[in-house]
Design a protein around this motif. Sequence first.
Motif, short mmCIF file in Angstrom:
data_model
loop_
_atom_site.label_atom_id
_atom_site.label_comp_id
_atom_site.label_asym_id
_atom_site.label_seq_id
_atom_site.Cartn_x
_atom_site.Cartn_y
_atom_site.Cartn_z
N ARG A 108 0.85 -1.20 0.00
CA ARG A 108 0.00 0.00 0.00
C ARG A 108 0.88 1.24 0.00
O ARG A 108 2.09 1.16 0.22
N THR A 114 0.39 -6.12 1.76
CA THR A 114 -0.96 -6.61 1.97
C THR A 114 -1.19 -7.84 1.11
O THR A 114 -0.89 -7.84 -0.07
N GLU A 115 -1.69 -8.89 1.74
CA GLU A 115 -1.91 -10.15 1.02
C GLU A 115 -3.28 -10.14 0.32
O GLU A 115 -4.14 -9.32 0.66
N THR A 117 -6.10 -11.64 0.50
CA THR A 117 -7.36 -11.65 1.25
C THR A 117 -7.72 -10.26 1.79
O THR A 117 -8.89 -9.90 1.85
N GLY A 118 -6.72 -9.48 2.12
CA GLY A 118 -7.00 -8.19 2.74
C GLY A 118 -7.13 -7.03 1.75
O GLY A 118 -7.33 -5.89 2.17
N MET A 119 -7.04 -7.30 0.48
CA MET A 119 -7.06 -6.21 -0.51
C MET A 119 -8.47 -5.81 -0.90
O MET A 119 -9.38 -6.64 -0.97
N THR A 120 -8.65 -4.52 -1.20
CA THR A 120 -9.93 -4.07 -1.74
C THR A 120 -9.98 -4.41 -3.23
O THR A 120 -8.94 -4.66 -3.86
N ASN A 165 -5.30 -17.28 -0.44
CA ASN A 165 -6.45 -16.47 -0.83
C ASN A 165 -7.70 -17.02 -0.14
O ASN A 165 -8.20 -18.08 -0.50
N ARG A 167 -10.50 -15.05 0.16
CA ARG A 167 -11.55 -14.09 -0.17
C ARG A 167 -12.88 -14.83 -0.36
O ARG A 167 -12.90 -16.01 -0.76
#
Length: 336
Positions: A108, A114-115, A117-120, A165, A167
């Motif tokens: 960021r 940031t991996e 799963t945590g990304m927008t 992942n 997500r």
Amino acid sequence: MKRIFEPVEIGGLKLKNRLVRSATWEGIAADDGGIDERTFAIYDELSRGGIGLIITGFTSVAGNDRYFGGMMRLHDDALVVQYARLVDLIHQQGVPVVAQLALGAFYREDGRQTEPTGMTVEEIELVERQFIEAAVRAQAAGFDGVQIHVAHYFFLSRFVSPAVNHRTDAYGGSAENRARIVVEILRGIRREAPGLHVSAKVNSDDFVPGGLNRQGAMEICKILADEGIDSIEVSGNGTSVAGVRPGRGEAYFEPFAKQLAAETDVPVILVGGLRSREVMQNVLDETDVELLSLSRPLLFDPEFPHKLESGECDDSGCVSCNACYSTSEHRCRIRR
Ligand SMILES: Cc1cc2nc3c(=O)[nH]c(=O)nc-3n(C[C@H](O)[C@H](O)[C@H](O)COP(=O)(O)O)c2cc1C
């Protein structure tokens, strides 16, 4: 019957033989991705050694990616001139060249890694844009193609891996969802840099609990094959297996490459522990694999393809000690 030394055309690339220089990171680019005489010298030597196709060391698509040191980069238009010089000197020897496009990790703006799963979703779209724009720059520099690095647990490799992942939206869960980012990058490159050969380097196995196993990796490859990707280079985590010698532990990802080539139409490139003429010819004889890719043997001797072709040798002298990973410019310690 396929031969190692015969001209071949794969996805618009014309190769004088079936030998490929697999991406090999030199670790000597400047922080801004700039390259100097040392890089030009390495690629000049490689292109004179008889190889059919060169894939560059990984080239980051992001200016703030600091996953590894000394990465080449194509995140900025200002770099195109330098990379055009690199392409030119390789083309002077009649060798096509593909830029391996990679993201080590996503950082960021505040510098935090940031991996997936945590990304927008906006961040995912930013990564896609970075890959597509880097491919456009690669085309402007004259590269014949790009290879999307989806192997070795680099960012995209982690993104497609169910171990990383987690997500629950359109970019996670099923293989189709985990591969969506790669598919969208591929489609974007097709749209904005038409005519480029687009390859992917993939893990045939993550070798981590809950990660891609052979079956899961095959699902990802088939999605890319259905999208019409031009070639797939089959690798895996634990990429550079130590101790491989001619006749001992060679071609360690061959079973997966054989299956992929049998079950799809995509041209398959096999990498990993190819050391002897005998094993290389066997791979061509017994599978539908099209190209044979080498990394450490060319650090040991960039002239290996010429010597193999002329009959001066049948095997690489590389002992797969992996000392090259820790030397300056990743040179071979026992190089001739
Ligand atoms: C020093 C070094 C740097 C490497 N850099 C990259 C790279 O930039 N991208 C990549 O996909 N693989 C990279 N690899 C892995 C190789 O491309 C190859 O997959 C692996 O070494 C197995 O092939 P080999 O037995 O012919 O060396 C590197 C390997 C070495 C030894």
